[in-house]
Motif scaffolding. Structure first.
Motif, mmCIF file in Angstrom:
data_model
loop_
_atom_site.group_PDB
_atom_site.id
_atom_site.type_symbol
_atom_site.label_atom_id
_atom_site.label_comp_id
_atom_site.label_asym_id
_atom_site.label_seq_id
_atom_site.Cartn_x
_atom_site.Cartn_y
_atom_site.Cartn_z
ATOM 1 N N UNK A 37 0.831 -1.213 0.000
ATOM 2 C CA UNK A 37 0.000 0.000 0.000
ATOM 3 C C UNK A 37 0.868 1.267 0.000
ATOM 4 N N UNK A 38 0.491 2.231 -0.803
ATOM 5 C CA UNK A 38 1.239 3.488 -0.871
ATOM 6 C C UNK A 38 0.325 4.669 -0.562
ATOM 7 N N UNK A 39 0.964 5.742 -0.142
ATOM 8 C CA UNK A 39 0.214 6.960 0.146
ATOM 9 C C UNK A 39 1.106 8.148 -0.218
ATOM 10 N N UNK A 40 0.509 9.153 -0.849
ATOM 11 C CA UNK A 40 1.248 10.383 -1.138
ATOM 12 C C UNK A 40 0.704 11.466 -0.216
ATOM 13 N N UNK A 41 1.587 12.073 0.562
ATOM 14 C CA UNK A 41 1.193 13.220 1.385
ATOM 15 C C UNK A 41 2.118 14.354 0.957
ATOM 16 N N UNK A 42 1.625 15.182 0.058
ATOM 17 C CA UNK A 42 2.497 16.215 -0.522
ATOM 18 C C UNK A 42 2.675 17.377 0.446
ATOM 19 N N UNK A 43 3.911 17.626 0.804
ATOM 20 C CA UNK A 43 4.158 18.675 1.801
ATOM 21 C C UNK A 43 3.718 20.054 1.300
ATOM 22 N N UNK A 44 3.702 20.213 -0.036
ATOM 23 C CA UNK A 44 3.325 21.514 -0.602
ATOM 24 C C UNK A 44 1.848 21.834 -0.347
ATOM 25 N N UNK A 45 1.066 20.830 0.028
ATOM 26 C CA UNK A 45 -0.359 21.053 0.291
ATOM 27 C C UNK A 45 -0.627 21.489 1.730
ATOM 28 N N UNK A 46 0.447 21.634 2.502
ATOM 29 C CA UNK A 46 0.282 21.985 3.917
ATOM 30 C C UNK A 46 0.959 23.320 4.200
ATOM 31 N N UNK A 47 0.353 24.086 5.080
ATOM 32 C CA UNK A 47 0.852 25.442 5.340
ATOM 33 C C UNK A 47 2.149 25.450 6.127
ATOM 34 N N UNK A 48 2.316 24.452 6.988
ATOM 35 C CA UNK A 48 3.521 24.447 7.825
ATOM 36 C C UNK A 48 3.919 23.011 8.145
ATOM 37 N N UNK A 49 5.093 22.884 8.749
ATOM 38 C CA UNK A 49 5.619 21.552 9.069
ATOM 39 C C UNK A 49 4.718 20.814 10.053
ATOM 40 N N UNK A 50 4.125 21.574 10.979
ATOM 41 C CA UNK A 50 3.290 20.954 12.017
ATOM 42 C C UNK A 50 2.083 20.242 11.388
ATOM 43 N N UNK A 51 1.412 20.911 10.458
ATOM 44 C CA UNK A 51 0.203 20.287 9.893
ATOM 45 C C UNK A 51 0.578 19.118 8.972
ATOM 46 N N UNK A 52 1.705 19.220 8.276
ATOM 47 C CA UNK A 52 2.169 18.092 7.454
ATOM 48 C C UNK A 52 2.489 16.902 8.358
ATOM 49 N N UNK A 53 3.222 17.147 9.424
ATOM 50 C CA UNK A 53 3.603 16.053 10.322
ATOM 51 C C UNK A 53 2.390 15.452 11.021
#
Ligand code: GRF
Length: 221
Positions: A59-75
């Protein structure tokens, strides 16, 4: 996080080619009773490692960091995905994002990284060129637990390569890569066998604190 009643569920985080991921996939096929690669996450949709995982039915998942405003919300999104997948152990394999302190604390002792240098030398980027610029005779890789300070967690295993007189950045990277593909599965196997642990901010192997990292050529597997 560790589930003692079933095999370990490992997540591998990537950003690019995923040749280390491939080495782990190949190893896992031979040791499917030891651990499962339950999820591969990339922060880049075009990472070739995603293709490698899909070919292996992982299983794979893409979580594109560019879609998040800051490191906290990406993490936070990353953490949610890992927890939903009931992951026991996180393997960073060419994952080119700096993780927040909160995230690294949350998964302390349950996340490892592979870094292309003999740490503590050359944290950060361009390690091969920096080793050449310093006229080093040796270079290599380090596999370490991830702690809040970048590339500074306790080192578990290192592999050393010789720098030849006519060495280029490309040839050196290739040499180190070859050793990475041998070394990373070894450390994952140690974890899956319950031999590797993290305690008192130190790496432990077989209940012994690693005062010095293990060195690949000297390692008794
Ligand atoms: C490796 O050199 C690793 O040490 C570094 O990123 C690179 C990833 O390569 N952290 P690949 O994507 O596994 O081929």
């Amino acid at each position: 996080m560790q589930n003692s009643h079933s095999i370990s569920r490992i997540a591998i985080l990537i950003s690019g080619s995923g040749s280390n991921l491939q080495a782990i996939i190949d190893h896992q096929k031979l040791h499917s009773d030891l651990y499962e690669i339950a999820l591969v996450i990339s922060n880049k949709a075009d990472a070739y490692g995603l293709v490698r995982a899909q070919k292996a039915n992982i299983p794979t998942m893409v979580i594109e960091h560019t879609h998040y405003n800051d490191r906290e919300s990406f993490d936070a999104k990353l953490q949610q995905a890992l927890e939903e997948a009931k992951i026991d152990f996180i393997v960073l394999a060419g994952f080119m994002r700096i993780l927040t302190k909160g995230f690294t604390q949350h998964f302390l002792g349950k996340m490892i990284n592979i870094h292309p240098s003999l740490l503590p030398k050359y944290t950060g980027l361009h390690t091969h060129q920096r080793a050449l610029d310093s006229s080093d005779k040796e270079h290599g890789l380090s596999i370490h637990f991830v702690t809040p300070e970048l590339d500074n967690g306790p080192v578990i295993l290192q592999a050393v390569v010789k720098i030849d007189p006519n060495e280029t950045e490309t040839s050196l990277r290739e040499k180190v890569h070859q050793q990475e593909h041998i070394a990373y599965p070894i450390v994952i196997e140690w974890f899956a066998l319950g031999r590797l642990s993290f305690k008192d901010n130190q790496a432990w192997l077989d209940q012994k604190r690693l005062i010095q990292p293990q060195v690949l050529s000297k390692t008794i597997i």
